[in-house]
Design a protein around this motif. Structure first.
Motif, mmCIF file in Angstrom:
data_model
loop_
_atom_site.group_PDB
_atom_site.id
_atom_site.type_symbol
_atom_site.label_atom_id
_atom_site.label_comp_id
_atom_site.label_asym_id
_atom_site.label_seq_id
_atom_site.Cartn_x
_atom_site.Cartn_y
_atom_site.Cartn_z
ATOM 1 N N ILE A 229 2.981 -4.641 9.719
ATOM 2 C CA ILE A 229 3.060 -3.214 9.426
ATOM 3 C C ILE A 229 4.528 -2.820 9.271
ATOM 4 C CG2 ILE A 229 2.774 -0.955 10.529
ATOM 5 C CD1 ILE A 229 0.214 -1.856 9.389
ATOM 6 N N THR A 230 4.820 -1.849 8.401
ATOM 7 C CA THR A 230 6.215 -1.478 8.133
ATOM 8 C C THR A 230 6.877 -0.804 9.324
ATOM 9 O OG1 THR A 230 5.712 0.727 7.266
ATOM 10 C CG2 THR A 230 5.624 -1.127 5.719
ATOM 11 N N GLY A 231 6.124 0.006 10.058
ATOM 12 C CA GLY A 231 6.712 0.776 11.147
ATOM 13 C C GLY A 231 7.449 2.008 10.683
ATOM 14 N N SER A 232 7.483 2.253 9.358
ATOM 15 C CA SER A 232 8.205 3.405 8.803
ATOM 16 C C SER A 232 7.273 4.435 8.179
ATOM 17 C CB SER A 232 9.195 2.921 7.734
ATOM 18 O OG SER A 232 8.503 2.345 6.639
ATOM 19 N N GLY A 233 5.954 4.187 8.230
ATOM 20 C CA GLY A 233 5.018 5.109 7.605
ATOM 21 C C GLY A 233 4.826 4.885 6.122
ATOM 22 N N SER A 234 5.406 3.836 5.565
ATOM 23 C CA SER A 234 5.303 3.577 4.129
ATOM 24 C C SER A 234 4.232 2.554 3.783
ATOM 25 C CB SER A 234 6.660 3.110 3.574
ATOM 26 O OG SER A 234 7.110 1.958 4.256
ATOM 27 N N ASP A 235 3.420 2.144 4.759
ATOM 28 C CA ASP A 235 2.333 1.186 4.491
ATOM 29 C C ASP A 235 1.424 1.743 3.399
ATOM 30 O OD1 ASP A 235 2.618 -0.701 7.047
ATOM 31 O OD2 ASP A 235 2.860 1.380 7.658
ATOM 32 N N LYS A 236 0.913 0.851 2.560
ATOM 33 C CA LYS A 236 0.162 1.313 1.394
ATOM 34 C C LYS A 236 -0.655 0.165 0.821
ATOM 35 C CE LYS A 236 1.366 3.899 -2.812
ATOM 36 N NZ LYS A 236 2.540 4.443 -3.531
ATOM 37 N N ALA A 237 -1.826 0.504 0.267
ATOM 38 C CA ALA A 237 -2.653 -0.493 -0.418
ATOM 39 C C ALA A 237 -3.224 0.132 -1.674
ATOM 40 C CB ALA A 237 -3.765 -0.995 0.486
ATOM 41 N N TRP A 238 -3.475 -0.705 -2.672
ATOM 42 C CA TRP A 238 -4.030 -0.237 -3.940
ATOM 43 C C TRP A 238 -4.865 -1.339 -4.557
ATOM 44 C CZ3 TRP A 238 -4.915 4.337 -5.303
ATOM 45 C CH2 TRP A 238 -5.318 4.619 -6.605
ATOM 46 N N LEU A 239 -5.926 -0.948 -5.253
ATOM 47 C CA LEU A 239 -6.853 -1.907 -5.847
ATOM 48 C C LEU A 239 -6.847 -1.729 -7.359
ATOM 49 C CD1 LEU A 239 -9.071 -4.026 -5.043
ATOM 50 C CD2 LEU A 239 -10.718 -2.141 -5.263
ATOM 51 N N SER A 240 -6.601 -2.830 -8.087
ATOM 52 C CA SER A 240 -6.598 -2.755 -9.542
ATOM 53 C C SER A 240 -8.024 -2.780 -10.078
ATOM 54 C CB SER A 240 -5.802 -3.926 -10.141
ATOM 55 O OG SER A 240 -6.527 -5.140 -9.994
ATOM 56 N N LYS A 241 -8.179 -2.491 -11.359
ATOM 57 C CA LYS A 241 -9.507 -2.473 -11.977
ATOM 58 C C LYS A 241 -10.129 -3.865 -12.048
ATOM 59 C CE LYS A 241 -8.375 1.608 -14.702
ATOM 60 N NZ LYS A 241 -8.111 2.145 -16.054
ATOM 61 N N ASP A 242 -9.280 -4.917 -11.998
ATOM 62 C CA ASP A 242 -9.832 -6.272 -12.035
ATOM 63 C C ASP A 242 -9.824 -6.915 -10.651
ATOM 64 O OD1 ASP A 242 -7.157 -6.763 -11.733
ATOM 65 O OD2 ASP A 242 -6.982 -8.155 -13.418
ATOM 66 N N ASP A 243 -9.878 -6.066 -9.595
ATOM 67 C CA ASP A 243 -10.119 -6.512 -8.230
ATOM 68 C C ASP A 243 -8.944 -7.249 -7.603
ATOM 69 O OD1 ASP A 243 -12.004 -6.226 -6.181
ATOM 70 O OD2 ASP A 243 -12.730 -8.280 -6.408
ATOM 71 N N HIS A 244 -7.730 -6.894 -7.995
ATOM 72 C CA HIS A 244 -6.547 -7.390 -7.298
ATOM 73 C C HIS A 244 -6.084 -6.318 -6.311
ATOM 74 C CE1 HIS A 244 -6.371 -10.598 -10.251
ATOM 75 N NE2 HIS A 244 -5.305 -11.111 -9.647
ATOM 76 N N LEU A 245 -5.779 -6.749 -5.106
ATOM 77 C CA LEU A 245 -5.319 -5.841 -4.059
ATOM 78 C C LEU A 245 -3.809 -5.977 -3.901
ATOM 79 C CD1 LEU A 245 -6.123 -3.910 -1.644
ATOM 80 C CD2 LEU A 245 -6.048 -5.980 -0.220
ATOM 81 N N PHE A 246 -3.112 -4.840 -3.844
ATOM 82 C CA PHE A 246 -1.672 -4.800 -3.642
ATOM 83 C C PHE A 246 -1.407 -4.142 -2.289
ATOM 84 C CE2 PHE A 246 -2.420 -5.141 -8.079
ATOM 85 C CZ PHE A 246 -1.375 -5.880 -8.612
ATOM 86 N N LEU A 247 -0.669 -4.816 -1.416
ATOM 87 C CA LEU A 247 -0.380 -4.333 -0.076
ATOM 88 C C LEU A 247 1.120 -4.262 0.136
ATOM 89 C CD1 LEU A 247 -1.032 -3.683 2.943
ATOM 90 C CD2 LEU A 247 -1.103 -6.171 3.328
ATOM 91 N N LEU A 248 1.627 -3.095 0.526
ATOM 92 C CA LEU A 248 3.027 -2.962 0.910
ATOM 93 C C LEU A 248 3.109 -3.155 2.417
ATOM 94 C CD1 LEU A 248 5.501 -0.192 -0.266
ATOM 95 C CD2 LEU A 248 5.541 -1.094 2.047
#
Length: 398
Positions: A344-363
């Motif tokens: 976890i970032t510890g700064s409040g900037s944690d983030k996730a996003w899902l693309s239309k072709d089912d790829h997950l992006f995690l900060l």
């Protein structure tokens, strides 16, 4: 199309968003995207990942084809260190700190986000002093979340001094309204024209009604929405999702609360659904949910899990729930995405996003982690910025 989610772990969200269909531009942040301003077809470079790191903004083309530790397709240099990203139509916003020797801040505008190439320069900038809150000297600090609505107003959340949200109309050089204090987390509900804040100054889940019509300095909220403390929020399909916790109830940090028919609720209301311990560890390790998002009717919960009998950073994972609009009670996630060294970032900037072709992006604390087959069998494929320049926010254009 309307904006759907929080300013985002503003996250700024534009940060935190339900993925768009057709020719819309999906943003890896907390709101719906807008079609490219020039009306052209999607470039061959899509899906396009835009990442704010400590050394500037980097862009990866064909982001769902990345593997390993690939270098960016383009890099944007400008004065200062990025604090958050946002997209309004095809205009990219970058909030930055330390833009000069006096450590001032600024909001940069880049035209044509869908076509930016190596070395592109900002078309204009607004000094951070235009976004000062009470007691601030230079504008931004910490993570900045930016959310756009269908009228092309930018809702810019800065967590400094109790939190403020500034409303910046398209093309304007100064905000027309400032809300605050709003707390650490906010989201603008376009359908109901309300700004939701988080617990601050004795107010619990404060709400500002008719938010888009207000001008000037607005300090007092209209009512408290619920007796819970929202740590992060997302609006999608006329539902409000939050890892809202009961005040002084430690176990609540693992809960996800859901309110139905959110556009028509005009007073304080308890959640319709509580997904208790929604993304818990399998043993007695304490967990908390740092970020929620809903993309293509999939609920994403970024969760931190602390090691047994240890202090320090929490490991990061994403619990994935398909059919978000049909959830009626607590249930196990359909999939869980994790990689051993993600924190976890510890700064409040944690983030996730899902693309239309089912790829997950995690900060996470190291950068951006990418998984394929996210909703069925999450499989690690790439990591960006790890042990290099870090990351503070990202957007996905597709």
């Amino acid at each position: 199309m309307t904006m759907r989610a929080c300013f985002t772990p503003l996250a700024l969200a534009f940060c935190g968003l339900v993925a768009c269909s057709g020719d819309d531009v999906g943003l890896g942040g907390p709101n719906d995207g807008q079609k490219p301003s020039d009306g052209t077809q999607k470039p061959e470079t899509y899906p396009r990942l835009i990442v704010a790191g400590r050394d500037g903004v980097s862009i990866w083309n064909n982001a769902t084809s990345l593997e390993g530790t690939p270098k960016p397709s383009a890099h944007l240099d400008f004065k200062g260190s990025p604090l958050g990203l946002g997209l309004n139509g095809d205009t990219l916003f970058v909030a930055a700190s330390n833009v000069d020797s006096n450590f001032n801040t600024a909001l940069y505008r880049f035209d044509g986000a869908s076509k930016l190439t190596e070395g592109a320069k900002p078309a204009s900038s607004i000094p951070g002093t235009a976004f000062r809150g009470s007691g601030q000297q230079s504008g931004f600090s910490g993570h900045v979340r930016i959310q756009a609505d269908s009228r092309h107003n930018a809702w810019i959340h800065n967590a400094t001094s109790g939190g403020t949200v500034h409303v910046l109309p398209t093309g304007a050089n100064a905000p027309v309204a400032r809300f605050g204090p709003v707390g650490q987390y906010t989201t603008y509900d376009e359908a109901g024209d309300r700004l939701f804040g988080s617990t601050v100054g004795g107010r619990f889940f404060p709400v500002w009604a008719n938010a888009s019509t207000k001008t000037g300095d607005i300090q007092n909220s209209d009512y408290d929405f619920s007796t819970v403390n929202p740590q992060h929020m997302a609006i999608a399909g006329n539902r409000l999702y939050s890892n809202a916790v009961q005040l002084q109830q430690e176990k609540g940090f693992s809960d996800i609360s859901i309110w139905n028919d959110i556009a028509n609720i005009r007073s304080s209301k308890a959640p319709d659904i509580v997904m208790a311990n929604a993304c818990a560890a399998t043993d007695d390790r304490p967990t908390y949910i740092a970020h929620v998002a809903v993309v293509n009717d999939v609920l994403l919960a970024v969760t931190g899990t602390y090691l047994k009998n240890a202090s320090g950073s929490a490991s990061s994972k994403v619990c994935i729930f398909k059919g978000a609009s049909a959830i009626t009670a607590g249930r196990a996630p359909d999939a869980v995405a994790s990689v051993a060294d993600s924190l976890i970032t510890g700064s409040g900037s944690d983030k996730a996003w899902l693309s239309k072709d089912d790829h997950l992006f995690l900060l996470d604390a190291g950068g951006i982690v990418i998984f394929k087959n996210a909703t069925t069998n999450p499989t690690y494929v790439a990591r960006l910025f790890y042990d290099n320049a870090g990351a503070v926010d990202f957007l996905l254009l597709e």
